[in-house]
Design an enzyme around this catalytic site. Structure first.
Site, PDB file in Angstrom:
ATOM      1  N   GLY A  26       0.840  -1.190   0.000  1.00 14.61           N
ATOM      2  CA  GLY A  26       0.000   0.000   0.000  1.00 14.61           C
ATOM      3  C   GLY A  26       0.870   1.232   0.000  1.00 14.61           C
ATOM      4  O   GLY A  26       1.932   1.274  -0.626  1.00 14.61           O
ATOM      5  N   GLN A  28       2.855   2.841   2.406  1.00 18.44           N
ATOM      6  CA  GLN A  28       4.217   2.648   2.880  1.00 18.44           C
ATOM      7  C   GLN A  28       4.911   1.501   2.147  1.00 18.44           C
ATOM      8  O   GLN A  28       6.086   1.592   1.795  1.00 18.44           O
ATOM      9  CB  GLN A  28       4.226   2.392   4.390  1.00 18.44           C
ATOM     10  CG  GLN A  28       3.902   3.606   5.236  1.00 18.44           C
ATOM     11  CD  GLN A  28       4.983   4.677   5.200  1.00 18.44           C
ATOM     12  OE1 GLN A  28       6.153   4.384   4.987  1.00 18.44           O
ATOM     13  NE2 GLN A  28       4.588   5.920   5.415  1.00 18.44           N
ATOM     14  N   SER A  53      -2.880  -5.596  -5.296  1.00 18.20           N
ATOM     15  CA  SER A  53      -1.603  -4.898  -5.485  1.00 18.20           C
ATOM     16  C   SER A  53      -0.558  -5.731  -6.228  1.00 18.20           C
ATOM     17  O   SER A  53       0.498  -5.213  -6.588  1.00 18.20           O
ATOM     18  CB  SER A  53      -1.032  -4.491  -4.123  1.00 18.20           C
ATOM     19  OG  SER A  53      -1.862  -3.550  -3.486  1.00 18.20           O
ATOM     20  N   HIS A  84      -4.383  -3.975  12.325  1.00 17.71           N
ATOM     21  CA  HIS A  84      -5.348  -4.962  12.810  1.00 17.71           C
ATOM     22  C   HIS A  84      -5.225  -6.327  12.138  1.00 17.71           C
ATOM     23  O   HIS A  84      -5.844  -7.291  12.604  1.00 17.71           O
ATOM     24  CB  HIS A  84      -6.785  -4.440  12.666  1.00 17.71           C
ATOM     25  CG  HIS A  84      -7.207  -4.184  11.245  1.00 17.71           C
ATOM     26  ND1 HIS A  84      -6.867  -3.041  10.557  1.00 17.71           N
ATOM     27  CD2 HIS A  84      -7.934  -4.941  10.386  1.00 17.71           C
ATOM     28  CE1 HIS A  84      -7.382  -3.082   9.349  1.00 17.71           C
ATOM     29  NE2 HIS A  84      -8.022  -4.234   9.215  1.00 17.71           N
ATOM     30  N   HIS A 108       5.541   0.885  12.582  1.00 15.67           N
ATOM     31  CA  HIS A 108       4.710   1.352  13.701  1.00 15.67           C
ATOM     32  C   HIS A 108       4.765   0.260  14.766  1.00 15.67           C
ATOM     33  O   HIS A 108       4.714  -0.924  14.447  1.00 15.67           O
ATOM     34  CB  HIS A 108       3.278   1.588  13.227  1.00 15.67           C
ATOM     35  CG  HIS A 108       2.323   2.044  14.289  1.00 15.67           C
ATOM     36  ND1 HIS A 108       2.676   2.942  15.281  1.00 15.67           N
ATOM     37  CD2 HIS A 108       1.012   1.742  14.515  1.00 15.67           C
ATOM     38  CE1 HIS A 108       1.629   3.164  16.067  1.00 15.67           C
ATOM     39  NE2 HIS A 108       0.620   2.445  15.618  1.00 15.67           N
ATOM     40  N   ASP A 191       1.991   8.184  18.866  1.00 11.10           N
ATOM     41  CA  ASP A 191       1.354   8.152  17.553  1.00 11.10           C
ATOM     42  C   ASP A 191      -0.163   8.001  17.688  1.00 11.10           C
ATOM     43  O   ASP A 191      -0.926   8.744  17.055  1.00 11.10           O
ATOM     44  CB  ASP A 191       1.928   6.996  16.729  1.00 11.10           C
ATOM     45  CG  ASP A 191       1.375   6.962  15.317  1.00 11.10           C
ATOM     46  OD1 ASP A 191       1.862   7.734  14.478  1.00 11.10           O
ATOM     47  OD2 ASP A 191       0.452   6.167  15.053  1.00 11.10           O
ATOM     48  N   GLU A 195      -3.030  10.913  16.709  1.00 13.43           N
ATOM     49  CA  GLU A 195      -4.133  10.634  15.784  1.00 13.43           C
ATOM     50  C   GLU A 195      -5.479  10.920  16.421  1.00 13.43           C
ATOM     51  O   GLU A 195      -6.354  11.552  15.819  1.00 13.43           O
ATOM     52  CB  GLU A 195      -4.090   9.168  15.351  1.00 13.43           C
ATOM     53  CG  GLU A 195      -2.898   8.802  14.479  1.00 13.43           C
ATOM     54  CD  GLU A 195      -2.739   7.309  14.291  1.00 13.43           C
ATOM     55  OE1 GLU A 195      -1.909   6.902  13.465  1.00 13.43           O
ATOM     56  OE2 GLU A 195      -3.446   6.541  14.988  1.00 13.43           O
ATOM     57  N   GLU A 227     -15.003  28.722   5.828  1.00  8.33           N
ATOM     58  CA  GLU A 227     -14.384  29.281   7.027  1.00  8.33           C
ATOM     59  C   GLU A 227     -13.853  28.216   7.982  1.00  8.33           C
ATOM     60  O   GLU A 227     -12.845  28.450   8.662  1.00  8.33           O
ATOM     61  CB  GLU A 227     -15.397  30.180   7.760  1.00  8.33           C
ATOM     62  CG  GLU A 227     -15.830  31.399   6.971  1.00  8.33           C
ATOM     63  CD  GLU A 227     -14.666  32.302   6.587  1.00  8.33           C
ATOM     64  OE1 GLU A 227     -13.640  32.298   7.300  1.00  8.33           O
ATOM     65  OE2 GLU A 227     -14.772  33.008   5.571  1.00  8.33           O
ATOM     66  N   GLU A 231     -10.245  26.759   4.520  1.00  9.43           N
ATOM     67  CA  GLU A 231      -9.117  27.624   4.849  1.00  9.43           C
ATOM     68  C   GLU A 231      -8.155  26.998   5.859  1.00  9.43           C
ATOM     69  O   GLU A 231      -7.084  27.547   6.118  1.00  9.43           O
ATOM     70  CB  GLU A 231      -9.619  28.973   5.367  1.00  9.43           C
ATOM     71  CG  GLU A 231     -10.294  29.800   4.282  1.00  9.43           C
ATOM     72  CD  GLU A 231     -10.567  31.225   4.710  1.00  9.43           C
ATOM     73  OE1 GLU A 231      -9.920  31.697   5.663  1.00  9.43           O
ATOM     74  OE2 GLU A 231     -11.438  31.862   4.091  1.00  9.43           O
TER      75      GLU A 231
END
Length: 344
Positions: A26, A28, A53, A84, A108, A191, A195, A227, A231
């Protein structure tokens, strides 16, 4: 102060006569495989037979094997499938081939820190965690620039775990920018907290709350979207480039004054207390247990929340407004392309 490493502190030599298996292709996975290959290292990609893939990896000129076969022939196995599914992937296809002297790597620390994966004592266990999405890791590598990364050693059976991990980082291109030493515990817990409390959970809910506050008060949804969401990129880019100080320097004095005087009323003592509670749930393993159990139970709650989020008013008006902006990169409105998944 944590140690920092650069290209002068490592070389490709420790890995040049070894085979590296990248498990997953994927975001990474594709970046690691291509960068290491282009650095002159021997790389194979491990994917299940049903993976979409496989064709992409083969088209890129990479050798693709089953996960088990890749783990069997490799000296270094980097697991880059989603958190997972790592446990089952390891137990079913990788563990039987983790013989003495091999290296198991991660980007990770989740599965090692929370004991979902329990490697044998006679192998090295290390982590190289680039601090950027995979497409950026690949993009900057091709430009001759690297992204920063973290390095951690959970198990040093060979006495050369750090040397080998830094060699991997060298091939990935990260040592051009610098690699900072951490631990699996620190990387994982910080990490997850980032998140949940800031980058995804905190920002998403703040945007939605601001949008709904304005629309419930009678302001046009289009104006509220601009707003409270559109932005935000301007502000984040300024912070990314020069920190909070540069952002405050760049905005109007009115905006800066509102920052100092109103910001603490939004992120107040109650918010900070909830952040501490969230961190405690991460540290205790409660979040990890809940998330892994949710996946074992078929992800029903998770998928229901995902579907509900798609129908929120801010998503509807956002899709309409983004259609007016041809300069934006095209994204799938209903989901994320496979390549964009952070760890898939």
């Amino acid at each position: 102060m944590p140690r920092r490493f650069y290209e002068k502190d490592a070389s490709l030599a420790p890995l040049q006569k070894k085979t590296i298996a990248i498990i997953g292709y994927g975001s990474q996975g594709h970046a690691h495989a291509l960068n290491l290959r282009d650095s002159g290292l021997r790389v194979v990609v491990g994917l299940p037979a049903t993976s979409k893939s496989i064709a992409k990896a083969k088209a890129a000129g990479l050798e693709v094997l089953s996960v088990a076969d890749a783990a069997k022939i490799a000296d270094t196995i980097m697991i880059l499938v989603p958190d997972h599914v790592q446990g089952d992937t390891y137990r079913n296809d990788i563990a039987p081939h983790m013989t003495k002297g091999k290296t198991l790597m991660f980007a990770h620390g989740f599965n090692i820190h929370f004991n979902e994966i329990k490697p044998p004592a006679d192998i090295d266990v290390s982590m190289i965690a680039p601090k950027a999405p995979g497409h950026r890791v690949r993009e900057l590598f091709t430009e001759g620039v690297g992204v920063p990364a973290l390095v951690a050693i959970a198990q040093d059976a060979s006495g050369k775990a750090m040397e080998n991990a830094l060699s991997y980082a060298f091939g990935l291109g990260c040592l051009k920018a610098g690699v900072i030493e951490t631990t699996f515990k620190e990387e994982t817990e910080s990490d997850l907290f980032g998140e949940q409390a800031v980058l995804c959970g905190g920002v998403s809910e703040l945007i939605r709350a601001g949008f709904e506050t304005l629309t419930e008060a009678g302001y046009a949804p289009e104006i509220a979207y601009f707003e409270c969401l559109h932005e935000l990129k301007l502000i984040v880019d300024l912070i990314y480039e020069g920190g909070l100080g540069y952002m405050r320097y760049s905005v109007s004095d009115t905006a800066e004054y509102g920052d100092y005087t109103r910001g603490p009323r939004i992120v107040n003592a109650q918010t900070r207390a909830e952040m501490k509670k969230i961190l405690s749930e991460i540290q205790s393993g409660e979040f990890a247990r809940t998330w892994l159990q949710e996946n074992r139970d078929g992800r029903k709650k998770f998928l229901a929340m995902r579907e509900a989020a798609k129908t929120q008013p801010i998503e509807k008006v956002g899709a309409e407004l983004r259609a007016m902006m041809p300069f934006l990169k095209k994204r799938k409105e209903a989901g994320v392309p496979e390549e964009a998944a952070v760890t898939a």
